[in-house]
Design a protein around this motif. Structure first.
Motif, PDB file in Angstrom:
ATOM      1  N   MET A 172      56.556 -19.841  25.977  1.00 33.88           N
ATOM      2  CA  MET A 172      57.704 -19.426  26.786  1.00 33.88           C
ATOM      3  C   MET A 172      58.622 -20.624  27.014  1.00 33.88           C
ATOM      4  SD  MET A 172      59.187 -16.935  28.405  1.00 33.88           S
ATOM      5  CE  MET A 172      57.899 -15.697  28.554  1.00 33.88           C
ATOM      6  N   ILE A 173      59.882 -20.514  26.609  1.00 26.43           N
ATOM      7  CA  ILE A 173      60.826 -21.617  26.747  1.00 26.43           C
ATOM      8  C   ILE A 173      61.342 -21.719  28.172  1.00 26.43           C
ATOM      9  CG2 ILE A 173      62.979 -22.589  25.888  1.00 26.43           C
ATOM     10  CD1 ILE A 173      60.675 -22.551  23.894  1.00 26.43           C
ATOM     11  N   THR A 174      61.744 -20.594  28.748  1.00 28.42           N
ATOM     12  CA  THR A 174      62.174 -20.594  30.140  1.00 28.42           C
ATOM     13  C   THR A 174      60.969 -20.363  31.042  1.00 28.42           C
ATOM     14  OG1 THR A 174      62.660 -18.226  29.959  1.00 28.42           O
ATOM     15  CG2 THR A 174      64.490 -19.748  29.611  1.00 28.42           C
ATOM     16  N   GLU A 175      61.088 -20.772  32.302  1.00 24.09           N
ATOM     17  CA  GLU A 175      59.981 -20.591  33.234  1.00 24.09           C
ATOM     18  C   GLU A 175      59.674 -19.106  33.429  1.00 24.09           C
ATOM     19  OE1 GLU A 175      60.634 -22.513  36.928  1.00 24.09           O
ATOM     20  OE2 GLU A 175      61.041 -24.474  36.050  1.00 24.09           O
ATOM     21  N   ASP A 176      58.388 -18.801  33.621  1.00 21.54           N
ATOM     22  CA  ASP A 176      57.963 -17.411  33.761  1.00 21.54           C
ATOM     23  C   ASP A 176      58.679 -16.715  34.914  1.00 21.54           C
ATOM     24  OD1 ASP A 176      56.277 -17.590  31.630  1.00 21.54           O
ATOM     25  OD2 ASP A 176      54.468 -17.979  32.803  1.00 21.54           O
ATOM     26  N   ARG A 177      58.859 -17.421  36.052  1.00 19.89           N
ATOM     27  CA  ARG A 177      59.496 -16.811  37.211  1.00 19.89           C
ATOM     28  C   ARG A 177      60.939 -16.440  36.909  1.00 19.89           C
ATOM     29  NH1 ARG A 177      60.352 -20.125  41.207  1.00 19.89           N
ATOM     30  NH2 ARG A 177      60.539 -18.525  42.820  1.00 19.89           N
ATOM     31  N   ILE A 178      61.642 -17.314  36.186  1.00 16.28           N
ATOM     32  CA  ILE A 178      63.032 -17.042  35.833  1.00 16.28           C
ATOM     33  C   ILE A 178      63.107 -15.870  34.867  1.00 16.28           C
ATOM     34  CG2 ILE A 178      65.065 -17.961  34.639  1.00 16.28           C
ATOM     35  CD1 ILE A 178      64.327 -20.714  35.726  1.00 16.28           C
ATOM     36  N   ARG A 200      61.050 -10.417  21.945  1.00 14.81           N
ATOM     37  CA  ARG A 200      60.763 -10.447  23.381  1.00 14.81           C
ATOM     38  C   ARG A 200      61.884  -9.774  24.180  1.00 14.81           C
ATOM     39  NH1 ARG A 200      57.997 -16.469  24.097  1.00 14.81           N
ATOM     40  NH2 ARG A 200      56.875 -16.443  22.095  1.00 14.81           N
ATOM     41  N   PRO A 201      61.581  -9.356  25.415  1.00 18.63           N
ATOM     42  CA  PRO A 201      62.571  -8.628  26.215  1.00 18.63           C
ATOM     43  C   PRO A 201      63.928  -9.311  26.333  1.00 18.63           C
ATOM     44  CG  PRO A 201      60.422  -8.446  27.242  1.00 18.63           C
ATOM     45  CD  PRO A 201      60.260  -9.401  26.085  1.00 18.63           C
ATOM     46  N   GLN A 202      63.933 -10.626  26.590  1.00 20.65           N
ATOM     47  CA  GLN A 202      65.214 -11.320  26.713  1.00 20.65           C
ATOM     48  C   GLN A 202      65.986 -11.295  25.395  1.00 20.65           C
ATOM     49  OE1 GLN A 202      63.602 -15.002  28.825  1.00 20.65           O
ATOM     50  NE2 GLN A 202      65.672 -14.914  29.626  1.00 20.65           N
ATOM     51  N   THR A 205      77.211 -23.163  14.883  1.00 23.49           N
ATOM     52  CA  THR A 205      75.930 -22.677  15.405  1.00 23.49           C
ATOM     53  C   THR A 205      75.667 -23.186  16.812  1.00 23.49           C
ATOM     54  OG1 THR A 205      74.945 -22.586  13.186  1.00 23.49           O
ATOM     55  CG2 THR A 205      73.414 -22.680  15.046  1.00 23.49           C
ATOM     56  N   ASP A 206      75.112 -22.307  17.637  1.00 21.27           N
ATOM     57  CA  ASP A 206      74.591 -22.724  18.935  1.00 21.27           C
ATOM     58  C   ASP A 206      73.109 -22.368  18.993  1.00 21.27           C
ATOM     59  OD1 ASP A 206      74.616 -23.902  21.392  1.00 21.27           O
ATOM     60  OD2 ASP A 206      75.593 -22.241  22.436  1.00 21.27           O
ATOM     61  N   ILE A 207      72.339 -23.223  19.657  1.00 23.36           N
ATOM     62  CA  ILE A 207      70.906 -23.011  19.843  1.00 23.36           C
ATOM     63  C   ILE A 207      70.668 -22.662  21.307  1.00 23.36           C
ATOM     64  CG2 ILE A 207      68.593 -24.005  19.611  1.00 23.36           C
ATOM     65  CD1 ILE A 207      69.836 -26.093  17.680  1.00 23.36           C
ATOM     66  N   LEU A 208      70.056 -21.510  21.554  1.00 26.96           N
ATOM     67  CA  LEU A 208      69.902 -21.013  22.916  1.00 26.96           C
ATOM     68  C   LEU A 208      68.430 -20.820  23.277  1.00 26.96           C
ATOM     69  CD1 LEU A 208      72.641 -18.259  22.609  1.00 26.96           C
ATOM     70  CD2 LEU A 208      72.910 -20.490  23.713  1.00 26.96           C
ATOM     71  N   PRO A 209      68.030 -21.215  24.505  1.00 29.91           N
ATOM     72  CA  PRO A 209      66.630 -21.057  24.939  1.00 29.91           C
ATOM     73  C   PRO A 209      66.350 -19.650  25.456  1.00 29.91           C
ATOM     74  CG  PRO A 209      67.862 -22.163  26.657  1.00 29.91           C
ATOM     75  CD  PRO A 209      68.828 -21.953  25.512  1.00 29.91           C
ATOM     76  N   ILE A 210      66.585 -18.661  24.612  1.00 31.64           N
ATOM     77  CA  ILE A 210      66.345 -17.265  24.957  1.00 31.64           C
ATOM     78  C   ILE A 210      65.078 -16.808  24.255  1.00 31.64           C
ATOM     79  CG2 ILE A 210      67.205 -14.903  24.716  1.00 31.64           C
ATOM     80  CD1 ILE A 210      70.043 -16.064  24.878  1.00 31.64           C
ATOM     81  N   GLY A 211      64.175 -16.161  24.973  1.00 36.77           N
ATOM     82  CA  GLY A 211      62.912 -15.760  24.365  1.00 36.77           C
ATOM     83  C   GLY A 211      62.165 -16.988  23.873  1.00 36.77           C
ATOM     84  N   ASP A 212      61.907 -17.035  22.583  1.00 36.18           N
ATOM     85  CA  ASP A 212      61.266 -18.206  21.991  1.00 36.18           C
ATOM     86  C   ASP A 212      62.284 -19.068  21.253  1.00 36.18           C
ATOM     87  OD1 ASP A 212      59.216 -19.939  21.360  1.00 36.18           O
ATOM     88  OD2 ASP A 212      58.684 -18.871  19.527  1.00 36.18           O
ATOM     89  N   GLY A 213      63.514 -18.982  21.680  1.00 40.05           N
ATOM     90  CA  GLY A 213      64.576 -19.772  21.068  1.00 40.05           C
ATOM     91  C   GLY A 213      65.297 -18.991  19.997  1.00 40.05           C
ATOM     92  N   VAL A 214      66.628 -19.001  20.029  1.00 44.18           N
ATOM     93  CA  VAL A 214      67.433 -18.267  19.062  1.00 44.18           C
ATOM     94  C   VAL A 214      68.659 -19.092  18.693  1.00 44.18           C
ATOM     95  CG1 VAL A 214      68.672 -17.062  20.903  1.00 44.18           C
ATOM     96  CG2 VAL A 214      68.631 -16.084  18.604  1.00 44.18           C
ATOM     97  N   THR A 215      69.067 -18.997  17.442  1.00 48.47           N
ATOM     98  CA  THR A 215      70.338 -19.591  17.030  1.00 48.47           C
ATOM     99  C   THR A 215      71.310 -18.472  16.692  1.00 48.47           C
ATOM    100  OG1 THR A 215      69.634 -19.753  14.713  1.00 48.47           O
ATOM    101  CG2 THR A 215      69.301 -21.695  16.111  1.00 48.47           C
ATOM    102  N   VAL A 216      72.573 -18.697  17.002  1.00 50.57           N
ATOM    103  CA  VAL A 216      73.641 -17.783  16.607  1.00 50.57           C
ATOM    104  C   VAL A 216      74.640 -18.603  15.800  1.00 50.57           C
ATOM    105  CG1 VAL A 216      75.446 -16.206  17.366  1.00 50.57           C
ATOM    106  CG2 VAL A 216      73.330 -16.376  18.670  1.00 50.57           C
TER     107      VAL A 216
END
Length: 221
Positions: free
Chosen positions: A1-7, A38-40, A198-209
């Motif tokens: 999990m890249i972001t904290e579980d609570r967040i 993942r949900p996010q 390209t941007d790299i985002l800490p969504i789910g397990d990490g995603v690039t767009v």
């Protein structure tokens, strides 16, 4: 999990969910240890689809068809999806799920190694979703770029590998070092390729767009 579980839990608490069939399929995947987005990442994918409104979608990595079905449900009604899968045990399940959802006409499943199939594809895809073997992303990229029109989007999932990608190669297990180095190479290429922004985002397990540009000047603007 890249972001904290609570967040992540807080953010997910606002989600409106998916269709009953997609929810059922997601629960099946969780119970049978089939990886699905993942949900996010699901929410983010819906947002991108709503913004881009793609007509031709290419997915690399079908699994049992969850993400292809999600894109067919939340993308434009007239969009066409081509998805690639080589794992023989999952292909019949994916086809069955497409049939149950009534999406056989909208989704085309190509069986085989994406490295070979991508070379033979023609035309362009204005939205490409990469969610296959992580160590192969860098090898798929040259053929992916040929299939993208100017303004096309490439979305690559699971690029941060639960945070391992930022560690030294000696901090990861020996068996994971090849994937580790290839993913770092892939991220570097996405960020430095003159054809892409390209941007790299800490969504789910990490995603690039990544957005396909027409020349270097547009990227530097």
């Amino acid at each position: 999990m890249i972001t904290e579980d609570r967040i992540s839990t807080f953010i997910n608490s606002f989600d409106s969910g998916n269709t009953p069939f997609l929810n059922e399929l997601e629960q099946y995947a969780i119970k049978t240890n089939v990886p699905v987005i993942r949900p996010q990442m699901q929410s983010f994918l819906k947002l991108l689809l709503a913004m881009k409104r793609p007509k031709q979608i290419l997915e690399v990595g079908t699994a049992i068809g969850f993400s292809a079905l999600l894109m067919s449900e939340y993308g434009p009604e007239d969009c066409k999806i081509t998805t690639i899968e080589k794992y023989e045990k999952r292909i019949p399940l994916a086809r069955e799920n497409f049939k149950k959802a009534g999406k056989e006409e909208q989704i085309t499943l190509l069986e085989g190694d994406a490295a070979e199939i991508l070379k033979d594809l023609s035309g362009t895809y204005d939205f490409i979703f990469m969610d296959a073997a992580k160590g192969q992303y860098i090898h798929f990229l040259p053929d992916i770029l040929k299939l993208m029109p100017v303004g096309g989007l490439l979305v690559s999932d699971n690029v941060l590998q639960d945070g391992d990608v930022m560690e030294s190669r000696f901090a990861v297990t020996r068996r994971d070092r090849t994937i580790h180095s290839r993913m770092r190479e892939y991220l570097y290429e996405l960020k430095h390729n003159a054809q892409l922004y390209t941007d790299i985002l800490p969504i789910g397990d990490g995603v690039t767009v990544s957005v396909k540009l027409d020349d270097r000047k547009e990227k530097d603007a």
